[in-house]
Design an enzyme around this catalytic site. Structure first.
Site, PDB file in Angstrom:
ATOM      1  CB  ALA A  27      -1.111   0.040   1.626  1.00 31.81           C
ATOM      2  CG  HIS A  32       5.831   3.151   1.724  1.00 32.82           C
ATOM      3  ND1 HIS A  32       4.684   3.095   1.943  1.00 32.82           N
ATOM      4  CD2 HIS A  32       5.932   2.372   2.739  1.00 32.82           C
ATOM      5  CE1 HIS A  32       3.655   2.767   2.163  1.00 32.82           C
ATOM      6  NE2 HIS A  32       4.898   2.490   3.259  1.00 32.82           N
ATOM      7  N   GLY A 142      11.270   5.416   8.033  1.00 28.12           N
ATOM      8  CA  GLY A 142       9.743   6.964   8.291  1.00 28.12           C
ATOM      9  C   GLY A 142       9.912   7.083  10.055  1.00 28.12           C
ATOM     10  CE  LYS A 144       2.776   6.755   9.040  1.00 24.72           C
ATOM     11  NZ  LYS A 144       2.509   5.399  10.430  1.00 24.72           N
ATOM     12  CB  VAL A 171       5.865  12.111   3.497  1.00 26.84           C
ATOM     13  CG1 VAL A 171       5.414  12.769   1.944  1.00 26.84           C
ATOM     14  CG2 VAL A 171       7.554  11.773   2.949  1.00 26.84           C
ATOM     15  CB  SER A 180      -0.865   6.531   7.494  1.00 29.24           C
ATOM     16  OG  SER A 180      -0.998   5.235   7.730  1.00 29.24           O
TER      17      SER A 180
END
Ligand code: PAF
Length: 258
Positions: A27, A32, A142, A144, A171, A180
Protein backbone atom coordinates in the site's frame (compact mmCIF):
# COMPACT_ATOMS: atom_id res chain seq x y z
CA UNK A 1 13.28 -5.39 -11.30
CA UNK A 2 13.78 -8.96 -10.17
CA UNK A 3 10.81 -10.30 -8.20
CA UNK A 4 11.66 -13.07 -5.74
CA UNK A 5 8.74 -14.83 -4.11
CA UNK A 6 10.64 -17.22 -1.91
CA UNK A 7 13.02 -16.71 1.00
CA UNK A 8 15.01 -19.82 0.01
CA UNK A 9 15.24 -18.48 -3.57
CA UNK A 10 16.50 -15.14 -2.30
CA UNK A 11 19.11 -16.70 -0.01
CA UNK A 12 20.41 -19.12 -2.66
CA UNK A 13 20.99 -16.20 -5.07
CA UNK A 14 21.48 -13.37 -2.58
CA UNK A 15 22.58 -10.06 -4.10
CA UNK A 16 25.91 -8.96 -2.63
CA UNK A 17 27.64 -5.60 -2.25
CA UNK A 18 26.40 -2.21 -1.16
CA UNK A 19 22.73 -2.94 -0.57
CA UNK A 20 20.04 -0.56 0.65
CA UNK A 21 16.88 -2.20 1.99
CA UNK A 22 13.36 -0.81 2.35
CA UNK A 23 11.01 -3.23 4.14
CA UNK A 24 7.32 -2.41 3.64
CA UNK A 25 3.85 -3.85 4.08
CA UNK A 26 2.78 -2.54 0.66
CA UNK A 27 0.00 0.00 0.00
CA UNK A 28 2.86 2.24 -0.98
CA UNK A 29 2.69 6.04 -0.85
CA UNK A 30 5.02 9.02 -1.15
CA UNK A 31 6.49 8.30 2.27
CA UNK A 32 7.74 4.93 1.01
CA UNK A 33 8.87 6.64 -2.19
CA UNK A 34 11.13 8.90 -0.14
CA UNK A 35 12.75 5.87 1.56
CA UNK A 36 13.28 4.16 -1.79
CA UNK A 37 14.67 7.34 -3.40
CA UNK A 38 17.16 7.70 -0.57
CA UNK A 39 18.26 4.09 -0.85
CA UNK A 40 18.57 4.28 -4.64
CA UNK A 41 20.67 7.46 -4.31
CA UNK A 42 22.97 5.97 -1.64
CA UNK A 43 23.27 2.31 -2.63
CA UNK A 44 24.52 0.21 -5.51
CA UNK A 45 21.47 -2.01 -5.26
CA UNK A 46 18.10 -1.40 -3.63
CA UNK A 47 16.04 -4.29 -2.29
CA UNK A 48 12.43 -3.71 -1.18
CA UNK A 49 10.13 -6.20 0.48
CA UNK A 50 6.36 -6.31 0.68
CA UNK A 51 5.07 -8.50 3.48
CA UNK A 52 1.96 -7.78 5.53
CA UNK A 53 3.25 -9.22 8.78
CA UNK A 54 0.35 -10.73 10.75
CA UNK A 55 2.28 -11.02 14.01
CA UNK A 56 2.38 -7.23 14.42
CA UNK A 57 -1.39 -6.81 14.15
CA UNK A 58 -2.96 -7.03 17.58
CA UNK A 59 -6.40 -6.57 16.04
CA UNK A 60 -7.64 -9.05 13.38
CA UNK A 61 -10.05 -6.43 11.94
CA UNK A 62 -7.12 -4.07 11.37
CA UNK A 63 -5.24 -6.84 9.53
CA UNK A 64 -8.31 -7.69 7.42
CA UNK A 65 -8.81 -4.01 6.52
CA UNK A 66 -5.16 -3.40 5.67
CA UNK A 67 -5.10 -2.09 2.08
CA UNK A 68 -3.68 -4.31 -0.66
CA UNK A 69 -2.42 -2.55 -3.81
CA UNK A 70 0.16 -5.11 -4.97
CA UNK A 71 -0.19 -4.51 -8.72
CA UNK A 72 0.32 -0.74 -8.38
CA UNK A 73 3.05 -1.28 -5.76
CA UNK A 74 5.12 -3.43 -8.12
CA UNK A 75 4.87 -0.85 -10.93
CA UNK A 76 5.77 1.96 -8.54
CA UNK A 77 8.82 0.13 -7.15
CA UNK A 78 10.03 -0.69 -10.64
CA UNK A 79 9.68 2.93 -11.79
CA UNK A 80 11.58 4.14 -8.71
CA UNK A 81 14.58 2.00 -9.60
CA UNK A 82 14.25 -0.87 -7.11
CA UNK A 83 16.47 -3.76 -8.23
CA UNK A 84 14.96 -6.64 -6.27
CA UNK A 85 11.51 -7.06 -4.72
CA UNK A 86 11.15 -9.77 -2.09
CA UNK A 87 7.60 -11.11 -1.62
CA UNK A 88 7.78 -13.75 1.12
CA UNK A 89 4.92 -15.81 2.56
CA UNK A 90 3.99 -16.57 6.16
CA UNK A 91 5.34 -20.12 6.17
CA UNK A 92 8.64 -18.94 4.69
CA UNK A 93 9.07 -16.16 7.25
CA UNK A 94 7.77 -18.19 10.20
CA UNK A 95 8.88 -21.81 9.64
CA UNK A 96 8.96 -21.97 13.46
CA UNK A 97 5.28 -20.95 13.72
CA UNK A 98 6.45 -17.81 15.61
CA UNK A 99 7.90 -19.83 18.51
CA UNK A 100 10.98 -17.61 18.47
CA UNK A 101 10.39 -13.92 19.10
CA UNK A 102 12.48 -10.79 19.61
CA UNK A 103 11.10 -8.90 22.57
CA UNK A 104 12.16 -5.57 24.00
CA UNK A 105 10.88 -5.33 27.55
CA UNK A 106 10.64 -1.60 28.30
CA UNK A 107 10.09 1.04 25.63
CA UNK A 108 8.07 -1.42 23.51
CA UNK A 109 5.40 -1.35 26.23
CA UNK A 110 5.06 2.43 26.15
CA UNK A 111 3.29 4.74 23.66
CA UNK A 112 1.80 2.47 20.95
CA UNK A 113 2.99 -0.62 22.82
CA UNK A 114 0.70 0.23 25.74
CA UNK A 115 -2.29 0.05 23.35
CA UNK A 116 -1.21 -2.69 20.93
CA UNK A 117 -0.19 -5.81 22.87
CA UNK A 118 2.55 -7.72 21.08
CA UNK A 119 2.83 -5.23 18.23
CA UNK A 120 6.50 -4.37 18.62
CA UNK A 121 7.50 -7.97 19.28
CA UNK A 122 5.95 -8.77 15.89
CA UNK A 123 7.76 -5.85 14.26
CA UNK A 124 11.17 -6.60 15.81
CA UNK A 125 10.91 -10.30 15.02
CA UNK A 126 10.04 -9.80 11.36
CA UNK A 127 12.63 -7.03 10.90
CA UNK A 128 15.33 -9.24 12.45
CA UNK A 129 14.38 -12.02 10.03
CA UNK A 130 14.26 -9.70 7.00
CA UNK A 131 17.65 -8.17 7.86
CA UNK A 132 19.15 -11.65 8.19
CA UNK A 133 17.66 -12.70 4.85
CA UNK A 134 18.61 -9.57 2.89
CA UNK A 135 21.87 -8.63 4.71
CA UNK A 136 21.80 -5.00 3.63
CA UNK A 137 24.41 -2.38 4.48
CA UNK A 138 21.65 0.13 5.25
CA UNK A 139 17.92 -0.19 6.01
CA UNK A 140 15.50 2.73 5.79
CA UNK A 141 12.60 3.50 8.14
CA UNK A 142 10.17 6.42 8.25
CA UNK A 143 10.01 8.68 11.30
CA UNK A 144 6.21 8.61 11.31
CA UNK A 145 6.72 5.31 13.14
CA UNK A 146 9.30 6.94 15.36
CA UNK A 147 8.98 4.42 18.19
CA UNK A 148 9.42 1.60 15.68
CA UNK A 149 12.53 3.29 14.27
CA UNK A 150 14.04 3.71 17.76
CA UNK A 151 13.30 0.13 18.80
CA UNK A 152 14.79 -1.26 15.57
CA UNK A 153 17.84 0.95 15.85
CA UNK A 154 18.41 -0.19 19.46
CA UNK A 155 17.82 -3.84 18.51
CA UNK A 156 20.49 -3.62 15.82
CA UNK A 157 22.95 -2.15 18.31
CA UNK A 158 22.03 -4.67 21.02
CA UNK A 159 22.46 -7.71 18.78
CA UNK A 160 25.59 -6.34 17.03
CA UNK A 161 23.93 -6.49 13.62
CA UNK A 162 26.12 -5.10 10.87
CA UNK A 163 23.62 -2.72 9.30
CA UNK A 164 23.00 1.02 9.50
CA UNK A 165 19.44 2.01 10.36
CA UNK A 166 18.59 5.20 8.49
CA UNK A 167 15.66 7.33 9.74
CA UNK A 168 13.81 9.34 7.06
CA UNK A 169 11.62 12.40 7.72
CA UNK A 170 7.83 12.19 7.72
CA UNK A 171 6.19 13.04 4.39
CA UNK A 172 2.93 14.99 4.74
CA UNK A 173 -0.07 15.92 2.63
CA UNK A 174 -0.38 19.66 1.96
CA UNK A 175 -2.81 19.91 4.92
CA UNK A 176 -0.27 18.35 7.27
CA UNK A 177 -1.66 14.80 7.49
CA UNK A 178 1.25 12.35 7.78
CA UNK A 179 1.21 9.87 4.89
CA UNK A 180 0.20 6.38 5.94
CA UNK A 181 -1.11 3.32 4.12
CA UNK A 182 -4.08 3.44 6.50
CA UNK A 183 -5.13 6.86 5.10
CA UNK A 184 -6.61 4.91 2.17
CA UNK A 185 -9.27 3.66 4.58
CA UNK A 186 -10.41 7.13 5.72
CA UNK A 187 -13.95 8.04 4.63
CA UNK A 188 -14.49 11.62 3.38
CA UNK A 189 -15.56 12.97 6.78
CA UNK A 190 -12.67 11.34 8.66
CA UNK A 191 -10.20 12.47 6.00
CA UNK A 192 -11.35 16.03 6.59
CA UNK A 193 -10.76 15.74 10.34
CA UNK A 194 -7.51 13.76 10.18
CA UNK A 195 -5.10 16.76 9.74
CA UNK A 196 -6.27 18.07 13.11
CA UNK A 197 -3.83 15.71 14.82
CA UNK A 198 -0.81 17.35 13.23
CA UNK A 199 -2.24 20.84 13.63
CA UNK A 200 -2.79 20.35 17.35
CA UNK A 201 0.46 18.59 18.24
CA UNK A 202 2.35 21.39 16.43
CA UNK A 203 0.53 24.02 18.50
CA UNK A 204 1.35 25.57 21.86
CA UNK A 205 -1.53 23.72 23.57
CA UNK A 206 -0.63 21.24 26.28
CA UNK A 207 -1.12 17.51 25.85
CA UNK A 208 -4.37 17.31 27.85
CA UNK A 209 -5.92 20.20 25.92
CA UNK A 210 -4.98 18.53 22.64
CA UNK A 211 -6.51 15.23 23.74
CA UNK A 212 -9.68 17.09 24.76
CA UNK A 213 -10.01 18.87 21.43
CA UNK A 214 -9.46 15.66 19.49
CA UNK A 215 -12.13 13.89 21.56
CA UNK A 216 -14.53 16.80 20.94
CA UNK A 217 -13.95 16.32 17.20
CA UNK A 218 -14.84 12.62 17.33
CA UNK A 219 -11.44 11.00 17.77
CA UNK A 220 -10.80 8.21 20.23
CA UNK A 221 -7.45 9.20 21.72
CA UNK A 222 -4.87 6.56 22.74
CA UNK A 223 -2.28 9.07 23.86
CA UNK A 224 -0.80 12.52 23.46
CA UNK A 225 2.60 12.35 25.15
CA UNK A 226 5.87 14.24 25.14
CA UNK A 227 9.16 12.43 25.55
CA UNK A 228 12.69 12.44 24.11
CA UNK A 229 12.18 15.93 22.68
CA UNK A 230 9.11 14.94 20.68
CA UNK A 231 5.37 15.07 21.04
CA UNK A 232 3.64 11.81 20.07
CA UNK A 233 -0.01 11.22 19.18
CA UNK A 234 -2.18 8.21 18.43
CA UNK A 235 -5.91 8.52 17.82
CA UNK A 236 -8.63 6.64 15.97
CA UNK A 237 -11.24 8.20 13.73
CA UNK A 238 -14.22 6.79 11.80
CA UNK A 239 -16.18 3.57 12.07
CA UNK A 240 -16.18 1.79 8.80
CA UNK A 241 -13.40 0.81 9.34
CA UNK A 242 -12.01 2.72 12.34
CA UNK A 243 -8.63 4.13 11.29
CA UNK A 244 -5.87 4.52 13.86
CA UNK A 245 -3.52 7.37 13.01
CA UNK A 246 -0.16 8.16 14.59
CA UNK A 247 2.06 11.19 14.27
CA UNK A 248 4.90 12.97 16.04
CA UNK A 249 6.72 16.29 15.86
CA UNK A 250 9.96 17.54 17.40
CA UNK A 251 9.19 19.86 20.32
CA UNK A 252 10.16 23.43 19.59
CA UNK A 253 13.50 24.23 21.18
CA UNK A 254 14.19 20.62 22.16
CA UNK A 255 17.35 19.07 20.75
CA UNK A 256 16.92 15.71 19.03
CA UNK A 257 17.77 12.91 21.44
CA UNK A 258 19.23 10.02 19.49
O1 PAF B 1 6.69 0.01 9.00
C1 PAF B 1 6.27 -1.02 8.43
O2 PAF B 1 5.72 -0.98 7.32
C2 PAF B 1 6.40 -2.36 9.12
O3 PAF B 1 6.25 -2.23 10.49
C3 PAF B 1 7.70 -3.09 8.77
C4 PAF B 1 8.92 -2.32 9.25
C5 PAF B 1 7.79 -3.32 7.26
C6 PAF B 1 7.74 -4.47 9.45
O4 PAF B 1 6.66 -5.27 9.06
Amino acid sequence: MRIVDSVAGYISDRPAGDIGFVPTMGALHKGHESLIARSVAESELTVASIYVNPTQFNNPDDLAAYPDTLVEDKARLESLGVDVLLLPTYSQIYPDGYRYQVEETQFSHELCGAHRAGHFTGVLTVVMKLLNIVRPRRAYFGEKDYQQYRLISDMVETFFLDVEIVPCPIVRESDGLALSSRNLNLDACSREKAPLIHQLISSELDNDEIAGRLKDSGFEVDYILSRDGRRFAAATIGRNPPVRLIDNVPLAGAGEIK
